[in-house]
Design a protein around this motif. Sequence first.
Motif, PDB file in Angstrom:
ATOM      1  N   ALA A   1       2.214   7.320   6.864  1.00  0.00           N
ATOM      2  CA  ALA A   1       3.404   6.903   6.486  1.00  0.00           C
ATOM      3  C   ALA A   1       3.513   6.938   4.994  1.00  0.00           C
ATOM      4  CB  ALA A   1       3.507   5.492   7.306  1.00  0.00           C
ATOM      5  N   LYS A   2       2.604   6.544   4.318  1.00  0.00           N
ATOM      6  CA  LYS A   2       2.699   6.608   2.870  1.00  0.00           C
ATOM      7  C   LYS A   2       3.171   8.193   2.304  1.00  0.00           C
ATOM      8  CE  LYS A   2      -0.331   5.404  -0.935  1.00  0.00           C
ATOM      9  NZ  LYS A   2      -1.714   4.728  -1.383  1.00  0.00           N
ATOM     10  N   ALA A   3       2.462   9.061   2.908  1.00  0.00           N
ATOM     11  CA  ALA A   3       2.678  10.229   2.526  1.00  0.00           C
ATOM     12  C   ALA A   3       4.230  10.820   3.015  1.00  0.00           C
ATOM     13  CB  ALA A   3       1.843  11.389   3.366  1.00  0.00           C
ATOM     14  N   LEU A   4       4.642  10.257   4.137  1.00  0.00           N
ATOM     15  CA  LEU A   4       6.041  10.535   4.275  1.00  0.00           C
ATOM     16  C   LEU A   4       6.911   9.893   3.492  1.00  0.00           C
ATOM     17  CD1 LEU A   4       5.666  10.419   8.331  1.00  0.00           C
ATOM     18  CD2 LEU A   4       5.905  12.478   6.733  1.00  0.00           C
ATOM     19  N   SER A   5       6.595   8.729   2.893  1.00  0.00           N
ATOM     20  CA  SER A   5       7.516   8.029   1.951  1.00  0.00           C
ATOM     21  C   SER A   5       7.888   8.507   1.111  1.00  0.00           C
ATOM     22  CB  SER A   5       6.802   6.512   1.623  1.00  0.00           C
ATOM     23  OG  SER A   5       5.728   6.521   0.904  1.00  0.00           O
ATOM     24  N   VAL A   6       7.040   9.668   0.527  1.00  0.00           N
ATOM     25  CA  VAL A   6       7.330  10.560  -0.750  1.00  0.00           C
ATOM     26  C   VAL A   6       7.920  11.897  -0.484  1.00  0.00           C
ATOM     27  CG1 VAL A   6       5.959   9.361  -2.320  1.00  0.00           C
ATOM     28  CG2 VAL A   6       5.169  11.324  -1.073  1.00  0.00           C
ATOM     29  N   ASN A   7       8.570  11.875   1.061  1.00  0.00           N
ATOM     30  CA  ASN A   7       9.017  13.139   1.583  1.00  0.00           C
ATOM     31  C   ASN A   7       8.214  14.406   1.420  1.00  0.00           C
ATOM     32  OD1 ASN A   7      11.688  11.917   1.975  1.00  0.00           O
ATOM     33  ND2 ASN A   7      12.138  11.841  -0.195  1.00  0.00           N
ATOM     34  N   SER A   8       7.087  14.190   2.093  1.00  0.00           N
ATOM     35  CA  SER A   8       6.160  15.334   1.941  1.00  0.00           C
ATOM     36  C   SER A   8       6.581  16.340   3.062  1.00  0.00           C
ATOM     37  CB  SER A   8       4.563  14.693   2.387  1.00  0.00           C
ATOM     38  OG  SER A   8       4.310  13.811   1.287  1.00  0.00           O
ATOM     39  N   ARG A   9       6.479  17.514   2.905  1.00  0.00           N
ATOM     40  CA  ARG A   9       6.847  18.702   3.787  1.00  0.00           C
ATOM     41  C   ARG A   9       5.614  19.367   4.320  1.00  0.00           C
ATOM     42  NH1 ARG A   9       9.494  22.534   0.030  1.00  0.00           N
ATOM     43  NH2 ARG A   9       9.988  23.654   1.907  1.00  0.00           N
ATOM     44  N   ILE A  10       4.544  18.811   3.507  1.00  0.00           N
ATOM     45  CA  ILE A  10       3.000  19.579   3.841  1.00  0.00           C
ATOM     46  C   ILE A  10       2.044  18.535   3.890  1.00  0.00           C
ATOM     47  CG2 ILE A  10       1.438  21.316   3.055  1.00  0.00           C
ATOM     48  CD1 ILE A  10       3.666  23.057   1.742  1.00  0.00           C
TER      49      ILE A  10
ATOM     50  N   ASN B   1       0.968  -1.218   0.015  1.00  0.00           N
ATOM     51  CA  ASN B   1      -0.040   0.023   0.132  1.00  0.00           C
ATOM     52  C   ASN B   1       0.701   1.260  -0.075  1.00  0.00           C
ATOM     53  OD1 ASN B   1      -2.977  -0.326   0.178  1.00  0.00           O
ATOM     54  ND2 ASN B   1      -2.473  -1.795   1.435  1.00  0.00           N
ATOM     55  N   ILE B   2       1.947   1.201   0.710  1.00  0.00           N
ATOM     56  CA  ILE B   2       2.770   2.513   0.988  1.00  0.00           C
ATOM     57  C   ILE B   2       3.384   2.789  -0.437  1.00  0.00           C
ATOM     58  CG2 ILE B   2       4.961   3.100   1.857  1.00  0.00           C
ATOM     59  CD1 ILE B   2       4.195   2.074   4.407  1.00  0.00           C
ATOM     60  N   PHE B   3       3.995   1.692  -1.108  1.00  0.00           N
ATOM     61  CA  PHE B   3       4.596   1.846  -2.389  1.00  0.00           C
ATOM     62  C   PHE B   3       3.536   1.643  -3.638  1.00  0.00           C
ATOM     63  CE2 PHE B   3       8.219   2.018   0.437  1.00  0.00           C
ATOM     64  CZ  PHE B   3       9.007   2.680  -0.098  1.00  0.00           C
ATOM     65  N   LEU B   4       2.409   1.555  -3.400  1.00  0.00           N
ATOM     66  CA  LEU B   4       1.483   1.165  -4.491  1.00  0.00           C
ATOM     67  C   LEU B   4       1.363   2.340  -5.638  1.00  0.00           C
ATOM     68  CD1 LEU B   4      -0.688  -0.831  -5.485  1.00  0.00           C
ATOM     69  CD2 LEU B   4      -2.402   0.710  -4.488  1.00  0.00           C
ATOM     70  N   GLY B   5       1.761   1.719  -6.907  1.00  0.00           N
ATOM     71  CA  GLY B   5       1.908   2.589  -8.112  1.00  0.00           C
ATOM     72  C   GLY B   5       3.391   3.385  -8.383  1.00  0.00           C
ATOM     73  N   ARG B   6       4.165   3.263  -7.400  1.00  0.00           N
ATOM     74  CA  ARG B   6       5.460   3.689  -7.481  1.00  0.00           C
ATOM     75  C   ARG B   6       6.693   2.462  -6.976  1.00  0.00           C
ATOM     76  NH1 ARG B   6       7.205   6.031  -3.084  1.00  0.00           N
ATOM     77  NH2 ARG B   6       5.312   6.104  -1.274  1.00  0.00           N
ATOM     78  N   GLU B   7       6.301   1.474  -7.082  1.00  0.00           N
ATOM     79  CA  GLU B   7       7.255   0.229  -6.581  1.00  0.00           C
ATOM     80  C   GLU B   7       8.530   0.233  -7.191  1.00  0.00           C
ATOM     81  OE1 GLU B   7       2.838  -0.985  -6.578  1.00  0.00           O
ATOM     82  OE2 GLU B   7       4.063  -0.054  -8.338  1.00  0.00           O
ATOM     83  N   PRO B   8       9.548   0.071  -6.379  1.00  0.00           N
ATOM     84  CA  PRO B   8      11.001   0.164  -6.808  1.00  0.00           C
ATOM     85  C   PRO B   8      11.277  -1.333  -7.567  1.00  0.00           C
ATOM     86  CG  PRO B   8      10.961  -0.254  -4.306  1.00  0.00           C
ATOM     87  CD  PRO B   8       9.350   0.063  -4.897  1.00  0.00           C
TER      88      PRO B   8
END
Length: 220
Positions: free
Chosen positions: A132-141, A79-86
Amino acid sequence: DRVDMQLGHGEILAVVGENGAGKSTLMKILAGVQSADSGELSIDGRSVQVASVQQARDLGISLIHQELNLSDNLDVGANIFLGREPVRWGLIDKPRIHQESCRVLALVGLDISPGTIASELSIGRQQLVEIAKALSVNSRILIMDEPTSSLSQGEATRLFEVIRNLKSQGVSIIYISHRLSEVSQLADRVMVLRDGQNAGDLEGTDITHDKMVQSMVGRE
Protein backbone atom coordinates in the motif's frame (compact mmCIF):
# COMPACT_ATOMS: atom_id res chain seq x y z
CA ASP A 1 27.05 -9.23 -16.91
CA ARG A 2 25.22 -7.77 -19.97
CA VAL A 3 21.84 -8.78 -18.56
CA ASP A 4 18.87 -7.83 -20.74
CA MET A 5 15.43 -7.66 -19.18
CA GLN A 6 12.07 -6.54 -20.53
CA LEU A 7 8.90 -5.96 -18.50
CA GLY A 8 5.47 -5.45 -20.04
CA HIS A 9 2.58 -3.29 -18.87
CA GLY A 10 0.51 -5.24 -16.33
CA GLU A 11 2.86 -8.24 -16.51
CA ILE A 12 3.99 -10.51 -13.68
CA LEU A 13 7.64 -11.31 -14.43
CA ALA A 14 9.31 -13.82 -12.11
CA VAL A 15 13.09 -13.66 -11.75
CA VAL A 16 14.67 -16.90 -10.55
CA GLY A 17 18.17 -18.19 -10.04
CA GLU A 18 20.43 -19.78 -7.46
CA ASN A 19 21.89 -17.75 -4.59
CA GLY A 20 24.49 -15.40 -6.05
CA ALA A 21 22.98 -15.44 -9.55
CA GLY A 22 22.56 -11.64 -9.48
CA LYS A 23 18.83 -11.25 -8.79
CA SER A 24 19.10 -8.83 -5.88
CA THR A 25 21.87 -6.80 -7.53
CA LEU A 26 19.77 -6.31 -10.65
CA MET A 27 16.76 -5.24 -8.61
CA LYS A 28 18.85 -2.77 -6.58
CA ILE A 29 20.03 -1.21 -9.85
CA LEU A 30 16.44 -0.86 -11.07
CA ALA A 31 15.36 0.66 -7.74
CA GLY A 32 18.23 3.16 -7.53
CA VAL A 33 19.96 1.49 -4.57
CA GLN A 34 23.06 0.66 -6.64
CA SER A 35 24.40 2.16 -9.86
CA ALA A 36 24.92 0.15 -13.03
CA ASP A 37 28.46 0.07 -14.46
CA SER A 38 27.11 0.37 -18.00
CA GLY A 39 24.03 -0.16 -20.11
CA GLU A 40 20.72 1.59 -20.55
CA LEU A 41 17.35 1.64 -18.82
CA SER A 42 14.26 2.83 -20.67
CA ILE A 43 10.62 3.26 -19.67
CA ASP A 44 7.94 3.64 -22.35
CA GLY A 45 10.74 3.73 -24.93
CA ARG A 46 12.41 6.72 -23.25
CA SER A 47 15.93 6.42 -21.84
CA VAL A 48 16.01 7.26 -18.12
CA GLN A 49 18.61 7.64 -15.37
CA VAL A 50 18.09 5.96 -12.00
CA ALA A 51 20.82 7.27 -9.71
CA SER A 52 18.86 7.20 -6.44
CA VAL A 53 15.88 5.60 -4.72
CA GLN A 54 14.01 8.92 -5.06
CA GLN A 55 14.62 9.01 -8.83
CA ALA A 56 13.33 5.45 -9.14
CA ARG A 57 10.25 6.35 -7.09
CA ASP A 58 9.62 9.41 -9.30
CA LEU A 59 9.65 7.03 -12.29
CA GLY A 60 7.13 4.76 -10.54
CA ILE A 61 9.54 2.00 -9.47
CA SER A 62 9.30 0.65 -5.90
CA LEU A 63 11.29 -2.15 -4.27
CA ILE A 64 9.64 -4.06 -1.42
CA HIS A 65 12.49 -5.62 0.51
CA GLN A 66 12.46 -9.09 2.01
CA GLU A 67 12.99 -7.48 5.42
CA LEU A 68 9.99 -5.23 6.10
CA ASN A 69 10.78 -1.55 6.66
CA LEU A 70 7.84 -0.50 8.83
CA SER A 71 8.34 1.41 12.09
CA ASP A 72 6.64 -0.76 14.71
CA ASN A 73 5.84 2.14 17.05
CA LEU A 74 4.00 4.21 14.42
CA ASP A 75 0.50 3.70 13.11
CA VAL A 76 -0.22 2.45 9.61
CA GLY A 77 -1.01 5.88 8.16
CA ALA A 78 2.19 7.38 9.56
CA ASN A 79 4.19 4.49 8.06
CA ILE A 80 2.61 4.92 4.62
CA PHE A 81 3.51 8.64 4.54
CA LEU A 82 6.75 8.49 6.55
CA GLY A 83 9.21 11.12 5.28
CA ARG A 84 6.70 12.75 2.90
CA GLU A 85 3.92 13.84 5.25
CA PRO A 86 1.41 16.28 3.70
CA VAL A 87 1.38 19.64 5.51
CA ARG A 88 -1.45 22.12 6.03
CA TRP A 89 -1.00 25.45 7.83
CA GLY A 90 2.46 24.33 8.94
CA LEU A 91 1.17 21.15 10.60
CA ILE A 92 1.01 17.54 9.45
CA ASP A 93 -2.32 17.07 7.65
CA LYS A 94 -3.60 14.02 9.54
CA PRO A 95 -7.09 13.99 7.93
CA ARG A 96 -5.47 13.78 4.49
CA ILE A 97 -3.13 10.99 5.67
CA HIS A 98 -6.18 9.10 6.97
CA GLN A 99 -8.14 9.59 3.74
CA GLU A 100 -5.28 8.66 1.40
CA SER A 101 -4.26 5.70 3.57
CA CYS A 102 -7.80 4.31 3.46
CA ARG A 103 -7.72 4.56 -0.35
CA VAL A 104 -4.45 2.63 -0.81
CA LEU A 105 -5.28 0.09 1.92
CA ALA A 106 -8.50 -0.67 0.02
CA LEU A 107 -6.42 -1.33 -3.12
CA VAL A 108 -4.65 -4.19 -1.34
CA GLY A 109 -7.84 -5.45 0.32
CA LEU A 110 -6.75 -4.49 3.84
CA ASP A 111 -9.73 -3.54 5.99
CA ILE A 112 -7.97 -1.87 8.91
CA SER A 113 -7.89 1.63 10.37
CA PRO A 114 -4.88 3.77 9.40
CA GLY A 115 -4.64 4.46 13.14
CA THR A 116 -3.66 0.84 13.88
CA ILE A 117 -0.16 0.53 15.35
CA ALA A 118 2.06 -1.45 12.95
CA SER A 119 3.34 -3.83 15.65
CA GLU A 120 -0.24 -5.06 16.21
CA LEU A 121 -0.42 -6.48 12.67
CA SER A 122 0.61 -9.95 11.53
CA ILE A 123 3.62 -10.23 9.21
CA GLY A 124 1.24 -10.88 6.31
CA ARG A 125 -0.68 -7.68 6.97
CA GLN A 126 2.53 -5.71 7.39
CA GLN A 127 3.55 -6.98 3.95
CA LEU A 128 0.29 -5.62 2.52
CA VAL A 129 0.93 -2.26 4.22
CA GLU A 130 4.33 -2.17 2.46
CA ILE A 131 2.55 -2.69 -0.87
CA ALA A 132 0.00 0.00 0.00
CA LYS A 133 2.90 2.33 0.82
CA ALA A 134 4.36 1.71 -2.65
CA LEU A 135 0.99 2.33 -4.30
CA SER A 136 0.63 5.62 -2.40
CA VAL A 137 3.46 7.03 -4.55
CA ASN A 138 1.72 5.79 -7.72
CA SER A 139 4.16 2.96 -8.41
CA ARG A 140 3.80 1.43 -11.87
CA ILE A 141 6.47 -1.20 -11.27
CA LEU A 142 6.56 -3.17 -8.01
CA ILE A 143 9.63 -5.29 -7.25
CA MET A 144 8.92 -7.98 -4.65
CA ASP A 145 11.94 -9.76 -3.19
CA GLU A 146 10.97 -13.11 -1.60
CA PRO A 147 7.65 -11.66 -0.34
CA THR A 148 6.29 -14.93 1.09
CA SER A 149 9.40 -15.96 3.05
CA SER A 150 7.78 -15.07 6.40
CA LEU A 151 4.11 -15.65 5.49
CA SER A 152 1.73 -18.43 6.41
CA GLN A 153 -0.02 -20.32 3.60
CA GLY A 154 -3.19 -18.28 4.14
CA GLU A 155 -1.30 -14.98 4.07
CA ALA A 156 0.56 -16.04 0.92
CA THR A 157 -2.72 -16.92 -0.80
CA ARG A 158 -4.08 -13.48 0.10
CA LEU A 159 -0.93 -11.85 -1.26
CA PHE A 160 -1.35 -13.72 -4.58
CA GLU A 161 -4.90 -12.34 -4.87
CA VAL A 162 -3.58 -8.82 -4.33
CA ILE A 163 -0.83 -9.31 -6.93
CA ARG A 164 -3.33 -10.56 -9.54
CA ASN A 165 -5.62 -7.62 -8.76
CA LEU A 166 -2.76 -5.14 -9.19
CA LYS A 167 -1.90 -6.79 -12.52
CA SER A 168 -5.50 -6.26 -13.68
CA GLN A 169 -5.07 -2.56 -12.86
CA GLY A 170 -2.00 -2.32 -15.09
CA VAL A 171 0.69 -2.48 -12.39
CA SER A 172 3.77 -4.44 -13.50
CA ILE A 173 5.24 -6.86 -10.97
CA ILE A 174 8.77 -8.25 -10.75
CA TYR A 175 8.53 -11.27 -8.45
CA ILE A 176 11.68 -12.86 -7.01
CA SER A 177 11.25 -16.22 -5.29
CA HIS A 178 13.04 -19.49 -4.63
CA ARG A 179 9.62 -21.15 -4.28
CA LEU A 180 9.14 -22.40 -7.82
CA SER A 181 5.59 -23.63 -7.14
CA GLU A 182 4.59 -20.01 -6.46
CA VAL A 183 6.29 -18.90 -9.67
CA SER A 184 4.32 -21.50 -11.64
CA GLN A 185 1.06 -20.20 -10.14
CA LEU A 186 1.70 -16.49 -10.64
CA ALA A 187 4.10 -15.69 -13.45
CA ASP A 188 3.22 -14.67 -16.99
CA ARG A 189 6.89 -15.05 -17.84
CA VAL A 190 10.05 -16.25 -16.07
CA MET A 191 13.51 -14.76 -16.50
CA VAL A 192 16.33 -17.05 -15.33
CA LEU A 193 19.71 -15.73 -14.16
CA ARG A 194 22.82 -17.87 -13.76
CA ASP A 195 26.23 -16.51 -12.71
CA GLY A 196 25.13 -12.93 -13.40
CA GLN A 197 23.96 -13.64 -16.95
CA ASN A 198 20.71 -14.37 -18.76
CA ALA A 199 20.16 -18.13 -18.75
CA GLY A 200 16.67 -18.44 -20.18
CA ASP A 201 13.21 -16.97 -20.66
CA LEU A 202 10.15 -19.18 -20.09
CA GLU A 203 6.52 -18.46 -20.98
CA GLY A 204 3.16 -20.19 -20.76
CA THR A 205 3.32 -23.99 -20.63
CA ASP A 206 7.14 -23.86 -20.48
CA ILE A 207 6.93 -22.52 -16.91
CA THR A 208 7.47 -25.85 -15.17
CA HIS A 209 9.56 -26.84 -12.17
CA ASP A 210 11.91 -29.00 -14.25
CA LYS A 211 12.55 -26.39 -16.95
CA MET A 212 13.18 -23.66 -14.37
CA VAL A 213 15.65 -25.86 -12.47
CA GLN A 214 17.40 -26.88 -15.71
CA SER A 215 17.85 -23.23 -16.72
CA MET A 216 19.02 -22.25 -13.23
CA VAL A 217 21.74 -24.91 -12.85
CA GLY A 218 22.53 -25.71 -16.49
CA ARG A 219 21.58 -29.38 -16.39
CA GLU A 220 18.61 -31.63 -15.67
